[in-house]
Design an enzyme around this catalytic site. Structure first.
Site, PDB file in Angstrom:
ATOM      1  N   ARG A  63       0.847  -1.206   0.000  1.00 33.79           N
ATOM      2  CA  ARG A  63       0.000   0.000   0.000  1.00 33.79           C
ATOM      3  C   ARG A  63       0.876   1.248   0.000  1.00 33.79           C
ATOM      4  O   ARG A  63       0.590   2.215  -0.652  1.00 33.79           O
ATOM      5  CB  ARG A  63      -0.890   0.014   1.249  1.00 33.79           C
ATOM      6  CG  ARG A  63      -2.046  -0.947   1.126  1.00 33.79           C
ATOM      7  CD  ARG A  63      -3.088  -0.701   2.218  1.00 33.79           C
ATOM      8  NE  ARG A  63      -4.013  -1.828   2.218  1.00 33.79           N
ATOM      9  CZ  ARG A  63      -3.871  -2.891   2.979  1.00 33.79           C
ATOM     10  NH1 ARG A  63      -2.864  -2.975   3.816  1.00 33.79           N
ATOM     11  NH2 ARG A  63      -4.731  -3.881   2.920  1.00 33.79           N
ATOM     12  N   LYS A  83      -6.470 -16.825   6.943  1.00 34.73           N
ATOM     13  CA  LYS A  83      -7.460 -17.712   7.587  1.00 34.73           C
ATOM     14  C   LYS A  83      -8.852 -17.081   7.632  1.00 34.73           C
ATOM     15  O   LYS A  83      -9.858 -17.743   7.421  1.00 34.73           O
ATOM     16  CB  LYS A  83      -6.998 -18.060   8.997  1.00 34.73           C
ATOM     17  CG  LYS A  83      -6.801 -16.820   9.874  1.00 34.73           C
ATOM     18  CD  LYS A  83      -5.647 -16.924  10.833  1.00 34.73           C
ATOM     19  CE  LYS A  83      -5.278 -15.524  11.301  1.00 34.73           C
ATOM     20  NZ  LYS A  83      -4.214 -15.478  12.258  1.00 34.73           N
ATOM     21  N   GLU A 130      -1.282 -23.757   3.578  1.00 30.51           N
ATOM     22  CA  GLU A 130      -0.651 -24.399   4.739  1.00 30.51           C
ATOM     23  C   GLU A 130      -0.409 -23.394   5.873  1.00 30.51           C
ATOM     24  O   GLU A 130      -0.480 -23.751   7.053  1.00 30.51           O
ATOM     25  CB  GLU A 130       0.674 -25.040   4.307  1.00 30.51           C
ATOM     26  CG  GLU A 130       1.359 -25.862   5.360  1.00 30.51           C
ATOM     27  CD  GLU A 130       0.532 -27.048   5.836  1.00 30.51           C
ATOM     28  OE1 GLU A 130       0.406 -28.010   5.080  1.00 30.51           O
ATOM     29  OE2 GLU A 130       0.023 -27.009   6.974  1.00 30.51           O
ATOM     30  N   VAL A 153      -3.273 -22.157   9.083  1.00 30.34           N
ATOM     31  CA  VAL A 153      -3.532 -22.785  10.387  1.00 30.34           C
ATOM     32  C   VAL A 153      -2.196 -23.207  11.001  1.00 30.34           C
ATOM     33  O   VAL A 153      -1.435 -23.960  10.381  1.00 30.34           O
ATOM     34  CB  VAL A 153      -4.438 -24.028  10.265  1.00 30.34           C
ATOM     35  CG1 VAL A 153      -4.701 -24.651  11.631  1.00 30.34           C
ATOM     36  CG2 VAL A 153      -5.758 -23.674   9.582  1.00 30.34           C
ATOM     37  N   ILE A 171       3.626 -25.286  11.363  1.00 30.56           N
ATOM     38  CA  ILE A 171       3.335 -26.709  11.593  1.00 30.56           C
ATOM     39  C   ILE A 171       2.616 -27.277  10.364  1.00 30.56           C
ATOM     40  O   ILE A 171       1.571 -26.766   9.976  1.00 30.56           O
ATOM     41  CB  ILE A 171       2.419 -26.904  12.823  1.00 30.56           C
ATOM     42  CG1 ILE A 171       3.031 -26.250  14.055  1.00 30.56           C
ATOM     43  CG2 ILE A 171       2.137 -28.382  13.061  1.00 30.56           C
ATOM     44  CD1 ILE A 171       2.094 -26.222  15.264  1.00 30.56           C
ATOM     45  N   GLU A 173      -3.080 -10.299  17.797  1.00 31.19           N
ATOM     46  CA  GLU A 173      -3.473  -9.614  16.570  1.00 31.19           C
ATOM     47  C   GLU A 173      -3.624  -8.122  16.884  1.00 31.19           C
ATOM     48  O   GLU A 173      -3.774  -7.734  18.055  1.00 31.19           O
ATOM     49  CB  GLU A 173      -4.825 -10.145  16.079  1.00 31.19           C
ATOM     50  CG  GLU A 173      -4.858 -11.637  15.786  1.00 31.19           C
ATOM     51  CD  GLU A 173      -4.282 -12.020  14.433  1.00 31.19           C
ATOM     52  OE1 GLU A 173      -4.350 -11.220  13.494  1.00 31.19           O
ATOM     53  OE2 GLU A 173      -3.749 -13.139  14.316  1.00 31.19           O
ATOM     54  N   ASP A 211     -10.160 -15.957  16.139  1.00 29.58           N
ATOM     55  CA  ASP A 211      -9.049 -16.486  15.344  1.00 29.58           C
ATOM     56  C   ASP A 211      -9.041 -18.022  15.393  1.00 29.58           C
ATOM     57  O   ASP A 211      -8.928 -18.689  14.363  1.00 29.58           O
ATOM     58  CB  ASP A 211      -7.731 -15.912  15.905  1.00 29.58           C
ATOM     59  CG  ASP A 211      -6.496 -16.493  15.256  1.00 29.58           C
ATOM     60  OD1 ASP A 211      -6.122 -16.022  14.173  1.00 29.58           O
ATOM     61  OD2 ASP A 211      -5.906 -17.430  15.840  1.00 29.58           O
ATOM     62  N   LYS A 253      -9.730 -20.940  12.329  1.00 29.16           N
ATOM     63  CA  LYS A 253      -8.843 -22.080  12.063  1.00 29.16           C
ATOM     64  C   LYS A 253      -9.602 -23.397  12.244  1.00 29.16           C
ATOM     65  O   LYS A 253      -9.376 -24.365  11.496  1.00 29.16           O
ATOM     66  CB  LYS A 253      -7.612 -22.003  12.979  1.00 29.16           C
ATOM     67  CG  LYS A 253      -6.723 -20.803  12.632  1.00 29.16           C
ATOM     68  CD  LYS A 253      -5.739 -20.494  13.741  1.00 29.16           C
ATOM     69  CE  LYS A 253      -4.828 -19.320  13.398  1.00 29.16           C
ATOM     70  NZ  LYS A 253      -4.080 -18.814  14.552  1.00 29.16           N
ATOM     71  N   GLY A 259       4.685 -16.135  13.832  1.00 31.59           N
ATOM     72  CA  GLY A 259       6.043 -15.631  13.592  1.00 31.59           C
ATOM     73  C   GLY A 259       6.297 -15.480  12.095  1.00 31.59           C
ATOM     74  O   GLY A 259       5.870 -16.319  11.305  1.00 31.59           O
TER      75      GLY A 259
HETATM   76  N1  HSE Z   1      -2.747 -14.138  16.678  1.00 24.27           N
HETATM   77  C1  HSE Z   1      -2.475 -15.446  16.176  1.00 24.27           C
HETATM   78  C2  HSE Z   1      -2.133 -16.347  17.353  1.00 24.27           C
HETATM   79  C3  HSE Z   1      -1.342 -15.377  15.189  1.00 24.27           C
HETATM   80  O1  HSE Z   1      -2.017 -15.837  18.476  1.00 24.27           O
HETATM   81  O2  HSE Z   1      -2.020 -17.552  17.193  1.00 24.27           O
HETATM   82  C4  HSE Z   1      -1.180 -16.598  14.315  1.00 24.27           C
HETATM   83  O3  HSE Z   1      -2.294 -16.871  13.546  1.00 24.27           O
END
Ligand code: HSE
Length: 331
Positions: free
Chosen positions: A48, A106, A130, A133, A137, A191, A202, A206, A308
């Site tokens: 942006r 997600k 991948e 979620v 992993i 977040e 969140d 997932k 991360g």
């Molecule tokens: N806010 C999310 C968590 C970040 O705490 O798992 C990863 O999706």
């Protein structure tokens, strides 16, 4: 020297994950070519604001604010902008132009997955996710491919790192909810809108993705029962501890049969009592784990970093190699 086919890769977004994806793509171009059979050329990064401060220094000429032009010429589009719009429009544009799409979005897939996967199917393109979620992993591919011949009975998952961190601090160090949240925020786990984590949104997004994959049916986000952790008190944590349990925010998905024999899927997110001897009880800090109970395979646990920049970039690059191999195999 081996001549690889060139595939044009467009990246949308240069946040903490996008910057790491670009860095690794540029640094590991030869290794990725040897593994995928294609020379993955990063043709541009749509952002942006061209002057925003970035986590990683990348060649300035890669940046553009014109995402639409970037998408038109790409074989593979990586969407790491997050949010619903304009991410959804760009993904549909990419698919309609015949590109494969890789995303870690997600929220978008939980809300609009049916439309996006439908659009991909119509044009014979693929959507890889991948990273959506549990970040690094591997769990999407194991559910979709490795366990496709088995019958999954139930999934118990810790898929939100920040709430796990908060509950873990309260359990192990006696922190108050406010103090634990403050530390989680300072560490960058939460977040931008912490409600998404703390109130279980969140994790519910997932859960939708996991349940849909594991049970081969579309489980809408609206069908996931959701409770967050904001009402959990230190007294409840202590009482659970005294009784041999630990409180974890679990995403649970399982096949159920109604009284009239109708089969369905139950998906829910809530703070649950986990026996301290269960493998999920030892998932500490901001880590994630997905515990799968499958008929033939038995119990399996997938464990590691659930957030991360560089960790999530690992999942994106894995998807990129898969997409490139598909292009190469398809001619
Ligand atoms: N806010 C999310 C968590 C970040 O705490 O798992 C990863 O999706």
């Amino acid at each position: 020297m081996i001549e690889y086919r060139t595939l044009r890769v467009a990246l949308l977004g240069a946040g903490s994950v996008g910057s790491q994806v670009a860095r690794l793509l540029l640094e590991n171009r030869e290794e990725l070519a040897a593994r995928s059979g294609a020379d993955l050329q990063l043709v541009g990064i749509a952002v942006r604001n061209l002057d925003a401060k970035r986590d990683v220094e990348l060649p300035r000429e890669l940046y553009t604010t014109d995402a639409e032009t970037l998408i038109v010429g790409a074989d593979i589009v990586i969407e790491l902008m997050g949010g619903i719009e304009p991410a959804k429009t760009y993904i549909l544009q990419a698919l309609n132009a015949g590109a494969d799409v890789i995303t870690g979005n997600k929220a978008l897939l939980a809300e609009h997955g049916a439309e996006i996967f439908g659009a991909a199917e119509q044009v014979g393109a693929e959507v890889y996710y991948e990273a959506a979620v549990a970040a690094a992993i591997p769990i999407i591919r194991p559910l979709r491919d490795s366990l496709a011949g088995d019958n999954i009975k139930r999934i118990l998952a810790i898929v939100n790192g920040s709430t796990n961190y908060i509950l873990d601090r309260m359990d192990r160090f006696g922190d108050s909810m406010a103090d634990a949240q403050k530390t989680a925020f300072e560490l960058g786990f939460l977040e931008a809108d912490p409600t998404l984590d703390v109130e279980g949104y969140d994790a519910a997004q997932k859960a939708t993705l996991l349940a849909s994959l594991a049970f081969h049916s579309s489980v809408p986000a609206s069908g996931v029962h959701r409770e967050g952790i904001s009402q959990i008190t230190p007294e409840q944590i202590q009482a659970a501890k005294d009784a041999g349990y630990v409180i974890k925010l679990l995403a649970i998905a399982e096949r159920i049969t109604d009284e009239d024999g109708t089969e369905g899927v139950s998906a829910r997110v809530y703070p649950a009592l986990v026996d301290r001897n269960h493998p999920l009880a030892s998932v500490h800090g901001g880590n994630n784990a997905v515990f799968v109970e499958a008929e033939a395979a038995g119990p399996l646990m997938f464990y590691g970093a659930g957030a991360g920049g560089v960790q999530t970039a690992s999942a994106i690059l894995g998807d990129l190699v898969s997409a490139a191999r598909r292009h190469v195999a398809g001619g």
